[in-house]
Motif scaffolding. Structure first.
Motif, PDB file in Angstrom:
ATOM      1  N   LYS A   3       0.883  -1.246   0.138  1.00  0.00           N
ATOM      2  CA  LYS A   3      -0.025  -0.091   0.118  1.00  0.00           C
ATOM      3  C   LYS A   3       0.889   1.327  -0.076  1.00  0.00           C
ATOM      4  N   THR A   4       0.402   2.237  -0.431  1.00  0.00           N
ATOM      5  CA  THR A   4       0.882   3.625  -0.351  1.00  0.00           C
ATOM      6  C   THR A   4       0.447   4.426   0.439  1.00  0.00           C
ATOM      7  N   PRO A   5       1.512   5.399   0.758  1.00  0.00           N
ATOM      8  CA  PRO A   5       1.160   6.289   1.830  1.00  0.00           C
ATOM      9  C   PRO A   5      -0.483   7.063   1.663  1.00  0.00           C
ATOM     10  N   GLU A   6      -0.839   7.187   0.569  1.00  0.00           N
ATOM     11  CA  GLU A   6      -2.137   7.733  -0.013  1.00  0.00           C
ATOM     12  C   GLU A   6      -3.156   6.607   0.702  1.00  0.00           C
ATOM     13  N   ASN A   7      -2.878   5.328   0.184  1.00  0.00           N
ATOM     14  CA  ASN A   7      -3.763   4.242   0.540  1.00  0.00           C
ATOM     15  C   ASN A   7      -3.892   4.379   2.296  1.00  0.00           C
ATOM     16  N   LEU A   8      -2.689   4.522   2.944  1.00  0.00           N
ATOM     17  CA  LEU A   8      -2.863   4.331   4.205  1.00  0.00           C
ATOM     18  C   LEU A   8      -3.637   5.557   4.816  1.00  0.00           C
ATOM     19  N   LEU A   9      -3.230   6.619   4.303  1.00  0.00           N
ATOM     20  CA  LEU A   9      -4.285   7.721   4.713  1.00  0.00           C
ATOM     21  C   LEU A   9      -5.838   7.627   4.548  1.00  0.00           C
ATOM     22  N   GLU A  10      -6.269   7.226   3.281  1.00  0.00           N
ATOM     23  CA  GLU A  10      -7.471   6.812   2.930  1.00  0.00           C
ATOM     24  C   GLU A  10      -8.071   5.934   3.847  1.00  0.00           C
ATOM     25  N   ASP A  89      14.753  -7.359   2.556  1.00  0.00           N
ATOM     26  CA  ASP A  89      13.740  -7.881   1.863  1.00  0.00           C
ATOM     27  C   ASP A  89      12.755  -8.335   2.763  1.00  0.00           C
ATOM     28  N   ARG A  90      12.946  -8.734   3.829  1.00  0.00           N
ATOM     29  CA  ARG A  90      11.846  -9.302   4.648  1.00  0.00           C
ATOM     30  C   ARG A  90      10.922  -7.969   5.097  1.00  0.00           C
ATOM     31  N   LEU A  91      11.516  -6.794   5.368  1.00  0.00           N
ATOM     32  CA  LEU A  91      11.012  -5.757   6.001  1.00  0.00           C
ATOM     33  C   LEU A  91      10.109  -5.255   4.561  1.00  0.00           C
ATOM     34  N   MET A  92      10.374  -5.423   3.573  1.00  0.00           N
ATOM     35  CA  MET A  92       9.535  -4.968   2.330  1.00  0.00           C
ATOM     36  C   MET A  92       8.501  -5.959   2.172  1.00  0.00           C
ATOM     37  N   GLU A  93       8.889  -7.553   2.385  1.00  0.00           N
ATOM     38  CA  GLU A  93       7.897  -8.510   2.225  1.00  0.00           C
ATOM     39  C   GLU A  93       6.669  -8.138   3.075  1.00  0.00           C
ATOM     40  N   PHE A  94       7.102  -7.844   4.416  1.00  0.00           N
ATOM     41  CA  PHE A  94       5.969  -7.906   5.497  1.00  0.00           C
ATOM     42  C   PHE A  94       5.315  -6.693   5.645  1.00  0.00           C
ATOM     43  N   LEU A  95       6.263  -5.551   5.581  1.00  0.00           N
ATOM     44  CA  LEU A  95       5.888  -4.414   5.978  1.00  0.00           C
ATOM     45  C   LEU A  95       5.459  -3.278   4.910  1.00  0.00           C
ATOM     46  N   GLY A  96       6.108  -3.746   3.709  1.00  0.00           N
ATOM     47  CA  GLY A  96       5.999  -3.002   2.423  1.00  0.00           C
ATOM     48  C   GLY A  96       6.612  -1.593   2.842  1.00  0.00           C
ATOM     49  N   VAL A  97       7.977  -1.531   3.315  1.00  0.00           N
ATOM     50  CA  VAL A  97       8.887  -0.300   3.468  1.00  0.00           C
ATOM     51  C   VAL A  97      10.098  -0.676   3.319  1.00  0.00           C
ATOM     52  N   GLU A  98      11.016   0.418   3.244  1.00  0.00           N
ATOM     53  CA  GLU A  98      12.420   0.180   3.000  1.00  0.00           C
ATOM     54  C   GLU A  98      12.992   0.759   4.296  1.00  0.00           C
ATOM     55  N   PRO A  99      14.302   0.246   4.632  1.00  0.00           N
ATOM     56  CA  PRO A  99      15.060   0.912   5.694  1.00  0.00           C
ATOM     57  C   PRO A  99      15.079   2.291   5.655  1.00  0.00           C
ATOM     58  N   GLY A 100      14.837   3.078   6.729  1.00  0.00           N
ATOM     59  CA  GLY A 100      14.729   4.305   7.025  1.00  0.00           C
ATOM     60  C   GLY A 100      13.294   4.719   6.735  1.00  0.00           C
ATOM     61  N   SER A 101      12.493   3.933   6.446  1.00  0.00           N
ATOM     62  CA  SER A 101      10.891   4.175   6.621  1.00  0.00           C
ATOM     63  C   SER A 101      10.158   3.472   7.365  1.00  0.00           C
ATOM     64  N   VAL A 102      10.840   2.709   8.322  1.00  0.00           N
ATOM     65  CA  VAL A 102      10.144   1.585   9.308  1.00  0.00           C
ATOM     66  C   VAL A 102       9.040   2.318  10.095  1.00  0.00           C
ATOM     67  N   THR A 103       7.948   1.801  10.135  1.00  0.00           N
ATOM     68  CA  THR A 103       6.701   2.544  10.824  1.00  0.00           C
ATOM     69  C   THR A 103       5.843   1.496  11.220  1.00  0.00           C
ATOM     70  N   VAL A 104       5.273   1.937  12.392  1.00  0.00           N
ATOM     71  CA  VAL A 104       3.903   1.031  12.981  1.00  0.00           C
ATOM     72  C   VAL A 104       2.988   0.828  11.801  1.00  0.00           C
ATOM     73  N   PHE A 105       2.673   1.885  11.007  1.00  0.00           N
ATOM     74  CA  PHE A 105       1.909   1.975  10.035  1.00  0.00           C
ATOM     75  C   PHE A 105       1.954   0.966   9.005  1.00  0.00           C
ATOM     76  N   GLY A 106       3.220   0.319   8.992  1.00  0.00           N
ATOM     77  CA  GLY A 106       3.480  -0.768   7.937  1.00  0.00           C
ATOM     78  C   GLY A 106       2.704  -1.961   8.132  1.00  0.00           C
ATOM     79  N   VAL A 107       2.277  -2.132   9.309  1.00  0.00           N
ATOM     80  CA  VAL A 107       1.505  -3.464   9.389  1.00  0.00           C
ATOM     81  C   VAL A 107       0.186  -3.617   8.470  1.00  0.00           C
ATOM     82  N   ILE A 108      -0.434  -2.463   8.040  1.00  0.00           N
ATOM     83  CA  ILE A 108      -1.199  -2.410   7.065  1.00  0.00           C
ATOM     84  C   ILE A 108      -1.197  -3.414   5.825  1.00  0.00           C
ATOM     85  N   ASN A 109       0.376  -3.618   5.774  1.00  0.00           N
ATOM     86  CA  ASN A 109       1.007  -4.586   4.537  1.00  0.00           C
ATOM     87  C   ASN A 109       0.995  -5.892   4.966  1.00  0.00           C
TER      88      ASN A 109
END
Length: 165
Positions: A3-10, A89-109
């Motif tokens: 999901k994108t930041p826009e998807n999250l905010l929506e 690669d696991r960060l992207m697979e599970f949370l959909g973010v890259e290092p430097g963007s890790v966030t609690v909101f990543g669990v939406i993915n």
């Protein structure tokens, strides 16, 4: 596709959650983000994407100034062994973010519920909590109770405990 930041905010909006997002240049570290203090009120997060030797994954969210002892945190969060940082690669697979963007909101993915969310009790004393909205080019402010509603909505009931020293 994550999901994108826009998807999250929506999604937050569909839950009736008020969130205020501040756009800014990319912030890769807590030190980078501290340059915004005074502009954005509330508790600011530091996020650790961790794994144990049995490939159990944890997202530990603490206050930006918190000290976390990686040698002992496994006892507190229920890991099967000492923990290390999860690979990008696991960060992207599970949370959909890259290092430097890790966030609690990543669990939406994390639709498979592969990651256990751990929120530090000290952070949760803040009425307003700030986290990246799936990108380090913005900070989203959300009320503590609304963060809990979001986590419930994405079926990630967090463990709230004191993990910091």
């Amino acid at each position: 596709m994550p999901k994108t930041p826009e998807n999250l905010l929506e999604y937050l909006e569909t839950l009736g959650i008020e969130a205020k997002t501040h756009r800014h240049p990319p912030l890769f570290t807590v030190a980078d983000s501290q340059s915004l203090r005074g502009e954005i009120e509330g508790g600011h997060t530091k996020n650790l994407f961790l794994k144990d030797k049995k490939d159990n994954f944890f997202l530990v969210t603490v206050d930006e100034d918190a000290q976390v002892d990686l040698k002992t945190i496994h006892h507190k969060i229920g890991a099967a062994s000492r923990v290390s940082f999860g690979k990008p690669d696991r960060l992207m697979e599970f949370l959909g973010v890259e290092p430097g963007s890790v966030t609690v909101f990543g669990v939406i993915n994390d639709e498979e519920h592969s990651v256990k969310v751990v929120l530090d009790a000290d952070l949760m004393e803040n009425d307003l909590i700030n986290a990246h909205p799936l990108t380090n080019e913005a900070t989203t402010s959300i009320r503590r109770d609304d963060l809990m509603r979001f986590l419930e909505a994405v079926a990630h009931e967090p463990l709230v405990l004191k993990v910091t020293e």
